[in-house]
Design a protein around this motif. Structure first.
Motif, PDB file in Angstrom:
ATOM      1  N   HIS A   1      -5.395   4.232  10.090  1.00 44.09           N
ATOM      2  CA  HIS A   1      -3.985   4.546   9.834  1.00 44.09           C
ATOM      3  C   HIS A   1      -3.830   5.366   8.568  1.00 44.09           C
ATOM      4  N   GLU A   2      -2.802   6.226   8.581  1.00 43.82           N
ATOM      5  CA  GLU A   2      -2.566   7.078   7.418  1.00 43.82           C
ATOM      6  C   GLU A   2      -1.896   6.281   6.287  1.00 43.82           C
ATOM      7  N   VAL A   3      -2.325   6.542   5.059  1.00 44.14           N
ATOM      8  CA  VAL A   3      -1.784   5.826   3.903  1.00 44.14           C
ATOM      9  C   VAL A   3      -1.035   6.799   2.996  1.00 44.14           C
ATOM     10  N   LYS A   4       0.217   6.454   2.688  1.00 40.53           N
ATOM     11  CA  LYS A   4       1.027   7.299   1.805  1.00 40.53           C
ATOM     12  C   LYS A   4       1.651   6.406   0.741  1.00 40.53           C
ATOM     13  N   ALA A   5       1.109   6.471  -0.465  1.00 42.50           N
ATOM     14  CA  ALA A   5       1.567   5.537  -1.498  1.00 42.50           C
ATOM     15  C   ALA A   5       2.997   5.822  -1.944  1.00 42.50           C
ATOM     16  N   GLU A   6       3.459   7.069  -1.767  1.00 41.95           N
ATOM     17  CA  GLU A   6       4.810   7.387  -2.240  1.00 41.95           C
ATOM     18  C   GLU A   6       5.883   6.919  -1.258  1.00 41.95           C
ATOM     19  N   ASP A   7       5.474   6.586  -0.036  1.00 38.35           N
ATOM     20  CA  ASP A   7       6.429   6.095   0.958  1.00 38.35           C
ATOM     21  C   ASP A   7       6.947   4.716   0.526  1.00 38.35           C
ATOM     22  N   PRO A   8       8.264   4.609   0.293  1.00 38.38           N
ATOM     23  CA  PRO A   8       8.784   3.332  -0.234  1.00 38.38           C
ATOM     24  C   PRO A   8       8.581   2.156   0.721  1.00 38.38           C
ATOM     25  N   ASN A   9       8.296   2.452   2.006  1.00 40.07           N
ATOM     26  CA  ASN A   9       8.100   1.353   2.941  1.00 40.07           C
ATOM     27  C   ASN A   9       6.642   0.938   3.100  1.00 40.07           C
ATOM     28  N   GLN A  10       5.744   1.645   2.445  1.00 44.76           N
ATOM     29  CA  GLN A  10       4.333   1.280   2.615  1.00 44.76           C
ATOM     30  C   GLN A  10       3.896   0.230   1.594  1.00 44.76           C
ATOM     31  N   ILE A  11       3.939   0.578   0.303  1.00 45.61           N
ATOM     32  CA  ILE A  11       3.499  -0.399  -0.698  1.00 45.61           C
ATOM     33  C   ILE A  11       4.716  -1.060  -1.343  1.00 45.61           C
ATOM     34  N   GLN A  12       4.714  -2.380  -1.284  1.00 41.34           N
ATOM     35  CA  GLN A  12       5.784  -3.138  -1.948  1.00 41.34           C
ATOM     36  C   GLN A  12       5.178  -4.359  -2.619  1.00 41.34           C
ATOM     37  N   GLU A  13       5.767  -4.735  -3.743  1.00 37.17           N
ATOM     38  CA  GLU A  13       5.276  -5.934  -4.424  1.00 37.17           C
ATOM     39  C   GLU A  13       6.337  -7.028  -4.409  1.00 37.17           C
ATOM     40  N   TYR A  14       5.873  -8.248  -4.078  1.00 35.13           N
ATOM     41  CA  TYR A  14       6.752  -9.417  -4.018  1.00 35.13           C
ATOM     42  C   TYR A  14       6.420 -10.379  -5.153  1.00 35.13           C
ATOM     43  N   ILE A  15       7.382 -11.179  -5.514  1.00 35.34           N
ATOM     44  CA  ILE A  15       7.157 -12.160  -6.580  1.00 35.34           C
ATOM     45  C   ILE A  15       7.671 -13.537  -6.187  1.00 35.34           C
ATOM     46  N   ASN A  16       7.855 -13.740  -4.878  1.00 35.30           N
ATOM     47  CA  ASN A  16       8.421 -15.018  -4.464  1.00 35.30           C
ATOM     48  C   ASN A  16       7.549 -16.199  -4.870  1.00 35.30           C
ATOM     49  N   ASN A  17       6.244 -15.962  -5.057  1.00 33.82           N
ATOM     50  CA  ASN A  17       5.384 -17.045  -5.528  1.00 33.82           C
ATOM     51  C   ASN A  17       4.772 -16.765  -6.891  1.00 33.82           C
ATOM     52  N   SER A  18       5.308 -15.794  -7.580  1.00 33.22           N
ATOM     53  CA  SER A  18       4.722 -15.419  -8.879  1.00 33.22           C
ATOM     54  C   SER A  18       5.744 -15.622  -9.988  1.00 33.22           C
ATOM     55  N   TRP A  19       5.228 -15.885 -11.188  1.00 37.77           N
ATOM     56  CA  TRP A  19       6.104 -16.248 -12.306  1.00 37.77           C
ATOM     57  C   TRP A  19       6.796 -15.029 -12.917  1.00 37.77           C
ATOM     58  N   TYR A  20       7.650 -14.395 -12.122  1.00 38.71           N
ATOM     59  CA  TYR A  20       8.452 -13.276 -12.605  1.00 38.71           C
ATOM     60  C   TYR A  20       9.853 -13.394 -12.010  1.00 38.71           C
ATOM     61  N   ASN A  21      10.749 -12.574 -12.567  1.00 36.47           N
ATOM     62  CA  ASN A  21      12.096 -12.420 -12.016  1.00 36.47           C
ATOM     63  C   ASN A  21      12.274 -10.990 -11.570  1.00 36.47           C
ATOM     64  N   TYR A  22      12.987 -10.772 -10.485  1.00 32.16           N
ATOM     65  CA  TYR A  22      13.466  -9.428 -10.161  1.00 32.16           C
ATOM     66  C   TYR A  22      14.976  -9.432 -10.366  1.00 32.16           C
ATOM     67  N   SER A  23      15.490  -8.280 -10.808  1.00 30.61           N
ATOM     68  CA  SER A  23      16.934  -8.276 -11.038  1.00 30.61           C
ATOM     69  C   SER A  23      17.702  -8.388  -9.719  1.00 30.61           C
ATOM     70  N   LYS A  24      17.060  -8.019  -8.594  1.00 31.57           N
ATOM     71  CA  LYS A  24      17.751  -8.152  -7.306  1.00 31.57           C
ATOM     72  C   LYS A  24      17.411  -9.457  -6.604  1.00 31.57           C
ATOM     73  N   GLY A  25      16.816 -10.397  -7.323  1.00 30.99           N
ATOM     74  CA  GLY A  25      16.461 -11.672  -6.712  1.00 30.99           C
ATOM     75  C   GLY A  25      15.013 -11.680  -6.266  1.00 30.99           C
ATOM     76  N   ASP A  26      14.520 -12.884  -5.972  1.00 33.32           N
ATOM     77  CA  ASP A  26      13.092 -13.040  -5.712  1.00 33.32           C
ATOM     78  C   ASP A  26      12.698 -12.773  -4.264  1.00 33.32           C
ATOM     79  N   LYS A  27      13.684 -12.482  -3.435  1.00 33.88           N
ATOM     80  CA  LYS A  27      13.369 -12.365  -2.010  1.00 33.88           C
ATOM     81  C   LYS A  27      13.160 -10.918  -1.560  1.00 33.88           C
ATOM     82  N   VAL A  28      13.077 -10.017  -2.520  1.00 36.72           N
ATOM     83  CA  VAL A  28      12.897  -8.622  -2.129  1.00 36.72           C
ATOM     84  C   VAL A  28      11.505  -8.133  -2.518  1.00 36.72           C
ATOM     85  N   GLY A  29      11.066  -7.095  -1.824  1.00 39.48           N
ATOM     86  CA  GLY A  29       9.840  -6.408  -2.223  1.00 39.48           C
ATOM     87  C   GLY A  29      10.239  -5.092  -2.858  1.00 39.48           C
ATOM     88  N   LEU A  30       9.589  -4.713  -3.938  1.00 39.52           N
ATOM     89  CA  LEU A  30       9.945  -3.465  -4.605  1.00 39.52           C
ATOM     90  C   LEU A  30       8.803  -2.461  -4.527  1.00 39.52           C
TER      91      LEU A  30
END
Ligand code: HEM
Ligand code: HEM
Ligand code: NFV
Ligand code: SF4
Ligand code: SF4
Ligand code: F3S
Ligand SMILES: [Mg+2]
Lengths: 239, 369, 558
Positions: C315-344
């Motif tokens: 499969h083709e990989v495009k790191a700039e595509d906002p839908n390909q790489i996302q980071e979650y913190i639902n189980n990590s000791w951080y806060n996101y300003s949009k809440g913990d249920k989103v991937g950024l």
């Protein structure tokens, strides 16, 4: 069209040591600012040649260090003269410990800086604000010597600069010392601009001959000011 | 730092066992290790002779490059240090045991050798919240405080342990602190650098062992043997500095000739380290020799003295690249403008005084004073 | 009966990793991996000069030293539109190659070997037999009887001193150790050799970057100048040393590392070729450009992703595509300003520390809540494994002849099917095979560098965009590198000539992360499921699989 005349008299304010100090100091400061500026921002000068044939940057630094020693001992001498010299050279002029000195400082600000009123400041030597500024300048001289010799101590094996070796660790490393030393150069430059301007300003306004006083030692002072000074009736003698 | 550590034999005797018990233990041990009976003699000899210096090496907030540098040592090489010179009883990167067996290793050293072991630390200690660095469920601070209580001396490896390094750079989000700021009462040797030069690390260990005492330290607790000279004072490009021959941009003619990197922001003149003398990786090169200015990696707080490619740090609170000189020129111009303005105002506002100024009549008498 | 076991610290890795497992009837049924140290380097980068970033992120890790620096200069160059001169690209390749070789060899012998090699058993070996075996598998000159006798004696003396140092409390004698004493002795000898040898290959970094660890990088090129007529620059002597270092490296890898790897694998292939496979998705960013970084076709290592172990499709990989790489913190000791249920997507990424775990000292982490400092990256929502195995699979699936050659010949030598690659042993083998390829590529880059210089091109720097005055008001960039441990990406947002945001998504972040919003495990956790554990007090099996990833937790959290 002058309508009145005021009797004035020549007063010997700056003894020879003060005058010599002043001009040696000026020459050192000019040399140190120029060489210091070059040390901080060396121009691309002789590029294209071999190191073997050149030593100009080393020479610039050498001049800086020679001027630095002269500057330092000249300053030490002036400090001594603050205790040995005449009443206008005394250290007490420079540190405003008396209320009246602060009053005069306010007056000078009102008269000469903000020009809110136009009465004349009656001092024979430095006015109280000038004195205070010189005092602060002396502190900057000292700080510049401490930071300079602090840096120099790491490059030198002789004993005198080693006396300053403690400064660098105390100030958190060479880079902060160098930064402060460099910053202070601008303090000197700004002081010199304002200082020279004010010397001419006072001459222009007060016509007491301040400019030449640092050469010959004499100023023109109004008789009544001298009388009040001699009578010592006022809280602050007019010196 | 004399080694008063009891040999295993002495310890057994002190505990009240006889030499017979001791020999019996050696035989059992030989059997356990699968040695022939001839091996027993060797065990006896080894256990009776002087033990190696016990060392506990902790990793806290760090990148393990100090360990990596350590294993690059060339004189002596690390295998010789670890097998023959010290007893590296706890070192997370190298040790075989994990989990509670690993923890047991350092607890044993602490219990058995009070006052005799050395604590070496790689990394800083977070203080904003202790949970920013935990090992085995205990915080770095708890572990360190307990370990130094009965140690002989502390070696702080690298910029992290000596002054906090990158994680302590502004705004230091974890409150990272160097070892000497969180413990007291024990000698701390700061072996600076990010990382320190491998052979400097080995040199410190060899000094401790060979001369039996802590090396002479400077005001910042760095061993003088390695940190008393500025990089600039031993730099082979120094002749170009004195000649005023500078690299003006990377890979220009000057760079190709090895001119001085001062104008590319070299921090050699403000950095104390042995890079110019010992050099890196067995004397191959050092940053300046490979064309990059020194970034001052052995100085406290060097991360906040940037940008790196500038001679002096930017002035905080202004844009990047705002130097002392930018500000100086700005203030100088402002002053000149102020002075000019004052002169004009003077001529306007003091016009009356000036035109009415009384004529001075100077007396020619001798002055008083 | 379920038993909860904590292994903390996991040693012989980089950084602070805690693993808790649940064992049921001798088999792992659940696993949690937690990174327990944080520094906040992404926060520290804000407001700084983008040209300085390489030095900061370089300090993320000293084990994969230089790899973050390389990624950072690529990131900034991408943002500012800088193309580096061909020589700079080749020198960067050579430095990255040197890192691969050093890092992989050190991992195999110093970090991983003790999971397979029983040091104490080596004391019982017959040196003559060890010598015979060593000579039968390799032409490496140091294989005489005398050599092995000396090594064994040295170890005996060491063990007999009673101060076992780094070997104290090891799992010696564990029944999962299967090598005969002689093979153990060979491995111990090579452990010491590798330790001494690894300090040589890093000299490539010292020559081009001035030091190692943490060599110097430069936005726009490399700091060293080439001038073959000058003592103060990279000249014939320096180049000759680089050439020799890589020749020696190739000899060591082909005559020591690979034979040892195959020898050890042959004893463990029957079980460990089927344990520890874990995830079924593999990601590689590819690397080693031979004709410009913006031309991925020229990469020695291809880019791509594999899903569900389907080697017929990359499969083709495009790191700039906002839908390909996302980071979650639902189980990590951080806060996101949009809440913990989103991937950024990392350009929008945030790093606000927010510890909610138990106050130390603690016995257990609470896995029903956040439990790690590692964030959870996902590719198109999938958990991905990254690292040598992923790269070998992507190379193989892309039909690259050099990959096919080494993989097929190795599978044949060991007599195992392709499926054996999806395992703990497969991961460890992939690392070795890749090292072999890298040695060849390095010599190729080296030859190309010599050819350029011979043809009169000695440029190593592009100064066009050096001055911030030449930069746009705002810019965004991505840098991708295959680090020794896997796919590494940095993301920068530059505003007003300063770093407005800098995010790192790191190989071990992919592998060691806690589970995602759907409760899906990442590579470490998933690969432990189903692993047999003979004695929970001595969890050697866990170490084998975890070590096969070569974890780096300083990288993972940063
Ligand atoms: C009016 C007084 C002085 C001025 C304006 C001045 C200015 C400067 C400046 C601008 C620099 C360059 C800093 C940089 O950017 O690296 C410098 C360097 C230096 N100055 Fe001064 N300085 C003064 C007095 C002194 C004194 C009294 C000493 C005592 C020894 C001194 C010793 C040094 C030293 C050692 C250096 C560093 C030279 C080098 O490493 O190449 N300076 N000075
Ligand atoms: C870098 C340049 C200069 C420096 C650092 C400097 C410094 C000083 C200092 C420290 C004093 C106080 C003297 C004392 O009481 O010991 C002073 C006074 C004085 N300076 Fe300068 N000076 C500089 C240049 C000049 C120049 C160029 C002139 C003349 C055009 C000048 C004229 C005077 C006069 C007339 C006084 C006495 C002022 C008064 O009575 O208020 N100075 N200067
Ligand atoms: N994970 C990771 Fe690294 C690597 N390889 C970097 O990107 O180890 Ni320290
Ligand atoms: S001092 Fe530098 S090299 Fe050492 S651990 Fe810290 S960041 Fe890494
Ligand atoms: S390169 Fe750096 S350390 Fe060397 S002489 Fe120049 S300024 Fe000094
Ligand atoms: S950057 Fe560090 S390695 Fe040496 S030359 Fe400067 S101290
Ligand atoms: Mg990140």
């Amino acid at each position: 069209m002058r309508s009145r005349t005021i009797p004035m008299r020549e007063v010997y304010v700056w003894e020879l040591p003060v005058r010599v100090y002043h001009w040696v100091n000026m020459l050192c400061v000019i040399a140190l600012c120029i060489t210091g500026f070059v040390i901080g921002n060396p121009p691309a000068f002789m590029n294209g040649t071999e190191a073997y044939f050149n030593y100009w940057f080393g020479t610039v630094r050498f001049v800086h260090f020679v001027a630095a020693f002269l500057f330092f001992f000249n300053f030490i001498f002036r400090t001594y003269w603050g205790f040995a010299g005449n009443e206008f050279a005394r250290w007490t002029n420079f540190i405003p410990l008396k209320r009246c000195q602060w009053k005069e400082i306010l007056d000078v600000i009102k008269v000469d800086i903000l020009q809110l009123t136009h009465k004349k400041i009656d001092s024979i030597g430095h006015n109280a604000l000038a004195s205070l500024i010189y005092f602060l300048t002396f502190l900057i001289f000292l700080l510049q010597c401490l930071t300079g010799f602090g840096m120099y101590s790491a490059m030198s094996h002789s004993s005198f600069p080693k006396l300053f070796a403690w400064i660098v660790p105390m100030m958190g490393g060479d880079i902060s010392v160098r930064f402060l030393h460099h910053m202070l150069m601008w303090g000197f430059i700004i002081f010199a601009i304002v200082h020279v301007y004010l010397v001419f300003y006072h001459d222009y306004i007060e016509r007491r001959g301040v400019t030449s006083s640092m050469i010959g030692g004499w100023k023109f002072i109004e008789e009544d000011v001298i009388e009040r000074h001699d009578a010592k009736t006022e809280e602050c003698p007019k010196n | 730092m004399e080694n008063k550590h009891l040999s295993f034999y002495e310890e057994v005797r002190r505990d009240g066992s006889s030499r017979r018990d001791f020999l019996k233990f050696c035989t059992t041990m030989a059997a356990f290790l699968g040695l022939e009976s001839s091996g027993v003699g060797q065990i006896v000899k080894a256990l009776e002779t002087k033990p190696r210096l016990p060392v506990i090496w902790f990793h806290f907030q760090e990148c393990t490059c100090c360990s990596e540098s350590f294993i690059r040592a060339s004189h002596p090489i690390v295998a010789n240090i670890v097998l023959d010179k010290i007893s590296l009883d706890y070192q997370e990167t190298l040790m075989a045991a994990s989990g509670f067996q690993a923890e047991e290793a350092y607890k044993t050293v602490m219990a058995k050798n009070p006052g005799e072991y050395i604590v070496m630390v790689e990394g800083s200690i977070p203080t904003e919240n202790e949970a920013y660095c935990c090992i085995g469920g205990r915080s770095a601070l708890q572990i360190l405080e307990e370990a130094v209580k009965n140690c002989k001396a502390v070696v702080a490896w690298g910029n992290c342990a000596s002054s906090g390094c990158v994680q302590a750079a502004s705004p230091n989000p974890t409150g990272a602190k160097p070892v000497h700021k969180v413990i007291s009462g024990k000698p701390v040797i700061n072996v600076q650098g990010c990382p320190p030069i491998a052979d400097v690390m080995a040199g410190v260990v060899v000094h401790l062992l060979t001369f039996g005492r802590i090396p002479q330290l400077d005001e910042l607790n760095r061993p003088k043997a390695f940190y008393s000279r500025r990089v600039h004072d031993t730099c082979y490009r120094r002749a170009n500095f004195d000649a005023g021959l500078f690299v003006e941009s990377f890979d220009d003619e000057g760079a190709k000739k090895g001119y001085c990197l001062y104008k590319m922001g070299c921090k050699g003149p403000v950095t104390y380290n042995s890079c110019g003398i010992i050099k890196w990786n067995d004397g191959i090169s050092y940053p300046i020799q490979s064309g990059h200015p020194c970034i001052g990696c052995s100085e406290a707080g060097f991360w906040d003295n940037g940008p790196f490619y500038q001679h002096l740090p930017s002035v905080k609170g202004f844009g990047i690249e705002t130097t002392a000189d930018n500000i100086g020129v700005g203030l100088g111009i402002a002053t000149a403008v102020g002075v000019a303005g004052h002169a004009i105002v003077t001529n306007v506002r003091k016009k009356k005084e000036l035109s009415n100024a009384p004529e001075a009549v100077s007396a020619v008498e001798k002055p008083k004073v | 009966m379920a038993e909860r076991i904590v292994i903390d610290p996991i040693t012989r890795i980089e950084g602070h990793l805690r693993v808790e497992i649940e064992v049921n009837n001798g088999v792992i049924t659940d696993a949690f991996s937690a990174g327990t140290m944080v520094r906040g380097i992404e926060t520290i980068l804000k407001g700084r000069d983008p040209r300085d970033a390489w030095a900061f992120v370089g300090r993320v890790c000293g084990v994969c030293t230089s790899t973050h620096s390389l990624t950072s200069v690529r990131t900034v160059e991408n943002a500012l539109g800088i193309a580096v001169p061909p020589n700079a690209e080749l020198i960067r390749n050579l430095m990255a190659n040197a890192l691969y070789i050093q890092d992989h060899v050190v991992h195999f012998y110093v970090l991983h070997a003790l999971d397979w090699v029983d040091v104490v058993s080596a004391l019982k070996a017959n040196p003559a037999e060890a010598s015979r075996i060593a000579q039968s598998i390799s032409s490496w000159p140091k294989s005489s009887v005398g050599y092995f006798t000396d090594v064994q004696k040295r170890f005996k003396n060491f063990v007999e001193s009673g101060q076992l140092g780094i070997f104290a409390n090891g799992y010696w004698g564990h029944k999962a150790y299967k090598l005969p004493p002689e093979v153990n002795l060979i491995a111990v000898a090579h452990y010491l050799e590798a330790l001494e040898w690894q300090k040589e290959i890093v000299k490539v970094h010292t020559i081009f970057g001035g030091k190692n660890p943490h060599p110097n990088y430069l936005v726009g090129g490399v700091p060293c100048s080439i001038n073959i007529e000058e003592a103060n620059a990279v000249n014939a002597e320096r180049l000759a040393m680089v050439g020799k270092l890589f020749e020696d490296a190739k000899a060591f890898v082909n005559q020591v590392y690979i034979p040892d790897l195959l020898a050890i694998a042959s004893f463990y292939k029957s079980d460990w070729g089927a344990i520890g496979g874990g995830l079924t998705n593999y990601l590689s960013f590819g690397d080693f450009p031979m004709n410009g970084y913006n031309n991925p076709e020229s990469f020695k290592m291809p880019r791509g992703a594999i899903l569900n172990r389907d080697l017929s499709k990359v499969h083709e990989v495009k790191a700039e595509d906002p839908n390909q790489i996302q980071e979650y913190i639902n189980n990590s000791w951080y806060n996101y300003s949009k809440g913990d249920k989103v991937g950024l997507h990392p350009w929008e990424g945030e790093t606000h520390l927010n510890y909610t775990g138990p106050k130390p000292p603690y016995e257990h982490l609470d896995f029903s809540q956040k439990y790690s400092w590692v964030k959870t990256p996902r590719w198109k929502g999938y958990p991905m494994e990254v690292g040598p195995l992923s790269r070998m699979l992507v190379g193989y699936a892309s039909g690259r002849p050099d990959y096919k050659e080494v993989i097929e010949s190795t599978l044949k030598t060991l007599g195992v099917p392709v499926a054996a690659l999806f395992s703990t042993l497969g991961r460890t083998a992939a690392r070795g095979l890749e090292t072999k390829l890298v040695c060849d590529w390095a010599l190729e880059s080296f030859d190309q560098l010599l050819a350029n210089i011979k043809n009169g091109d000695s440029r190593t720097m592009n100064n066009a965009k050096w001055e911030p005055a030449s930069w746009p008001q705002s810019a965004k960039g991505i840098g991708m590198v295959e680090a020794p441990r896997g796919a590494l990406s940095h993301f920068i947002v530059i505003e007003d000539k300063k770093i407005a945001n800098y995010q790192l998504v790191v190989p071990t972040t992919w592998n060691a992360s806690p589970r995602d919003l759907n409760g899906k495990r990442s590579a470490f956790e998933e690969s432990l499921i189903g692993t047999p554990v003979a004695d929970p007090k001595v969890p050697l099996e866990v170490l084998r699989t975890i070590h096969s990833f070569d974890p780096c937790l300083a990288c993972a959290v940063h």
